[in-house]
Scaffold this motif. Structure first.
Motif, PDB file in Angstrom:
ATOM      1  N   LEU A   1       0.817  -1.218   0.000  1.00 50.91           N
ATOM      2  CA  LEU A   1       0.000   0.000   0.000  1.00 50.91           C
ATOM      3  C   LEU A   1       0.849   1.267   0.000  1.00 50.91           C
TER       4      LEU A   1
ATOM      5  N   GLN B   1     -13.845   7.121  -3.118  1.00 48.08           N
ATOM      6  CA  GLN B   1     -14.114   5.717  -3.438  1.00 48.08           C
ATOM      7  C   GLN B   1     -13.817   5.472  -4.911  1.00 48.08           C
TER       8      GLN B   1
ATOM      9  N   CYS C   1     -12.986  -4.879  -7.519  1.00 49.81           N
ATOM     10  CA  CYS C   1     -13.134  -4.446  -6.133  1.00 49.81           C
ATOM     11  C   CYS C   1     -13.528  -2.982  -6.031  1.00 49.81           C
TER      12      CYS C   1
ATOM     13  N   LEU D   1     -12.475   0.333  -3.530  1.00 50.99           N
ATOM     14  CA  LEU D   1     -11.479   0.815  -2.577  1.00 50.99           C
ATOM     15  C   LEU D   1     -11.958   2.132  -1.992  1.00 50.99           C
ATOM     16  N   ASP D   2     -11.979   2.210  -0.663  1.00 49.67           N
ATOM     17  CA  ASP D   2     -12.297   3.446   0.037  1.00 49.67           C
ATOM     18  C   ASP D   2     -11.006   3.994   0.614  1.00 49.67           C
ATOM     19  N   ALA D   3     -10.651   5.208   0.212  1.00 51.98           N
ATOM     20  CA  ALA D   3      -9.449   5.879   0.719  1.00 51.98           C
ATOM     21  C   ALA D   3      -9.910   7.008   1.633  1.00 51.98           C
TER      22      ALA D   3
ATOM     23  N   LEU E   1      -7.170   2.764   4.420  1.00 50.26           N
ATOM     24  CA  LEU E   1      -7.815   2.196   3.233  1.00 50.26           C
ATOM     25  C   LEU E   1      -8.687   1.022   3.627  1.00 50.26           C
ATOM     26  N   ASP E   2      -9.767   0.857   2.905  1.00 47.80           N
ATOM     27  CA  ASP E   2     -10.625  -0.312   3.076  1.00 47.80           C
ATOM     28  C   ASP E   2     -10.953  -0.830   1.683  1.00 47.80           C
ATOM     29  N   ALA E   3     -11.036  -2.146   1.533  1.00 47.31           N
ATOM     30  CA  ALA E   3     -11.324  -2.736   0.216  1.00 47.31           C
ATOM     31  C   ALA E   3     -12.312  -3.879   0.369  1.00 47.31           C
TER      32      ALA E   3
ATOM     33  N   ARG F   1      -6.336  -5.595   0.443  1.00 43.73           N
ATOM     34  CA  ARG F   1      -6.269  -4.195   0.003  1.00 43.73           C
ATOM     35  C   ARG F   1      -5.218  -3.980  -1.079  1.00 43.73           C
TER      36      ARG F   1
ATOM     37  N   CYS G   1      -6.481  -5.127  -4.383  1.00 41.82           N
ATOM     38  CA  CYS G   1      -7.461  -4.178  -4.913  1.00 41.82           C
ATOM     39  C   CYS G   1      -6.750  -2.972  -5.513  1.00 41.82           C
ATOM     40  N   VAL G   2      -5.747  -2.453  -4.828  1.00 41.55           N
ATOM     41  CA  VAL G   2      -4.981  -1.325  -5.364  1.00 41.55           C
ATOM     42  C   VAL G   2      -4.392  -1.698  -6.714  1.00 41.55           C
TER      43      VAL G   2
END
Length: 121
Positions: free
Chosen positions: A39, A70, A76, A78-80, A95-97, A107, A110-111
């Motif tokens: 990340l 988002q 996926c 991804l919430d940043a 971060l949440d995925a 995560r 997803c990135v």
């Protein structure tokens, strides 16, 4: 006599079950380890850095000084989460995925998937 025969039949049928048989365990999805490995190119970025990496966000939510950007793709979502520190511009601190169906996804995976989506660089 009929009651005795029914009882004997029930006992015989029950004896057919394997002794000590245990119901199969219910399996669930494996727990995804929560690490920050992979990340590095996202944590600490500001909005411009995220747009350069992923393209235009699919959602931009503000609550007080905090902000959530988002990014969604076929693999996926991804919430940043960006928070300011002092007078600096807000930067990603968390971060949440998840998969589009809400299931857990790593995560970093997803990135990587979102960097390759259309619009990402």
């Amino acid at each position: 006599m009929k009651a005795l025969a029914a009882l004997a039949l029930a006992l015989l049928a029950g004896a057919c079950a394997a002794p000590g048989a245990v119901a199969p365990a219910v399996t669930s999805r494996p727990v995804v380890p929560y690490t920050s490995a992979g990340l590095e190119r996202v944590i600490g970025q500001d909005e411009a850095g995220l747009v350069t990496l992923f393209g235009k966000p699919d959602a931009d939510i503000r609550e007080g000084a905090a902000r959530k950007l988002q990014f969604a793709g076929p693999i996926c979502v991804l919430d940043a989460y960006l928070y300011p520190k002092g007078s600096e511009a807000p930067r990603v601190t968390y971060l949440d995925a998840r998969e589009p169906d809400g299931s857990t996804i790593d995560r970093a995976s997803c990135v990587a998937a979102l960097v390759r989506r259309d619009g990402g660089k």
